[in-house]
Design an enzyme around this catalytic site. Sequence first.
Site, short mmCIF file in Angstrom:
data_model
loop_
_atom_site.label_atom_id
_atom_site.label_comp_id
_atom_site.label_asym_id
_atom_site.label_seq_id
_atom_site.Cartn_x
_atom_site.Cartn_y
_atom_site.Cartn_z
CG HIS A 1 -2.02 -1.07 1.22
ND1 HIS A 1 -3.50 -0.73 0.73
CD2 HIS A 1 -1.96 -2.47 1.32
CE1 HIS A 1 -4.00 -1.72 0.68
NE2 HIS A 1 -3.13 -3.07 1.01
CG ASP B 1 -0.13 9.45 0.52
OD1 ASP B 1 -0.38 8.22 1.13
OD2 ASP B 1 -0.91 10.18 1.11
#
Length: 481
Positions: A177, A402
């Site tokens: 992720h 991110d």
Amino acid sequence: TANPKQLVRDPGLLVVSNRMPVSVKRTAEGSYRLDKPSGGLVTGLSGIDKGASFSWYGWPGLPVPEEELQDLRSVLKEQHHAVAIPLDDDLADLHYNGFCNSTLWPLFHYEGCFSYNRGDWEAYQRVNQIFADRLAADCVDGDVVWVHDYHLMLVPEMLRKHGLLFNKKITIGFFLHTPFPAGDHFKILPTCKELLAGVLGSDMIGFHTASYAKNFKATCTSILGHKISHSKVFLGKRSVHVKVSPIGIDPDSFTRELAKPELRRLSDSLRDTYKDKRVLLGIDRLDYIKGLPRKIEALTQLLSQQPEWIGRLVLIQVVVPSRQDIGENQELFSTLNRLADEANRQYGKSVSATYHDLLTHIIFSGSDGYQPVTLLHSNVPFNELVTLYNAADICLVASTRDGMNLVASEYVASQQEHERKGVLVLSKFAGAAEQLAGSVQFNPWCLDDMVDALTKALTMSESERASRHEQNRKFVVQNTR
Ligand code: GDG
């Protein structure tokens, strides 16, 4: 050590992540309460088809004595498909706060606060082995085990070894992720080889973006000497698929929420409160990768360079409590409060300083004064989250790195039926920037660039807003989870 009872069940999907989809909290009365945590991984996976043979394995988040765990087990399984893997408190601390969040998290996000010590690494190996042993015991032929994220990178190879040992045919997937960094950076980690070999125990590995997948494959060559192709890593007799699959959201859940009369009423009240102002919105976990101080600094610089916006531009920033044991996050919280106070003292006038209940307080106390920055240090319920997304003119995502960033897509989904077609102002270092081409992108390391991006969003023509929104909307509705 397979459990004979398990052998009769149909093959299914076993999702594995550090935490279960619910966190277990102890109440003052000594019983347990189950909460849904806020965070990208749980949101991202909540759309999985939870058929009869679906289970989600993870650590419960606190030590639960074995006899009490028995009572919890059936509730977890029946209501949440969740299976708890208990860990000793000290071990969990060294694994989670140590190797995961002091070593891997900063390393993967190119942050200088990276640290490494052997004790944490040993705990990481131990926890990964506990997970792998438990899964191996529960698996049946034909199962698909889907391992998630940087906490469990050794599990695929450990599980493969078990499978070989017991001759079980299981398929192993791994999804990261976070970003996967460039090889030159990754090899700072003394145990980089072991981690790569751990992940390569999978049959398929997924990343959010093409650049993370490319970094990973290049690293397999430069560090382990494996041959690679466009979508595979070759390991002698076996090959591993490497796939780019950016995580999506469920846009319909936002559309359904927006259709509720109560939500329309809240959103209209919020718009009415800010009718002569533009609202910038931020929704982030309290984390140093999210670029939070920079958002306030950019707003302050914009107000100082373009004073015509004083009194007409506000930032509402939700800061969701997260990983509160991490020293950097505690410091960050103080920094944010200080910056917000300074901005409000310098440019604001006559408003109450603290907000507890987000919407009621903003709506009833925001109208007469001017508070440039409203910082909400809390978790907001889903209907309030959607109201904020819907009412904001601009959503600002300023992450220095991110993996993807789901907030960006959720904002787009909440503006769908909206005549204003709000603008997404997005850091070019969020994975979402590879997909949401209609966003206004900026470099979060350059305050001037961020101010330019905000200015562009604030002064954009209606037709440009509409066409940018349409570009983003196409991705969000097509790439659902
Ligand atoms: C990791 C990666 C990657 C947040 N505050 C509240 C709330 N949320 C929900 C948002 C969103 C999720 O949490 C946050 O997701 P992000 O993707 O923005 O960020 P991370 O938590 O850092 O997630 C990230 C993600 O995993 C998935 O792979 O995109 O890059 O870092 O869904 O809506 N939800 C509610 N109240 C809140 O106060 N209800």
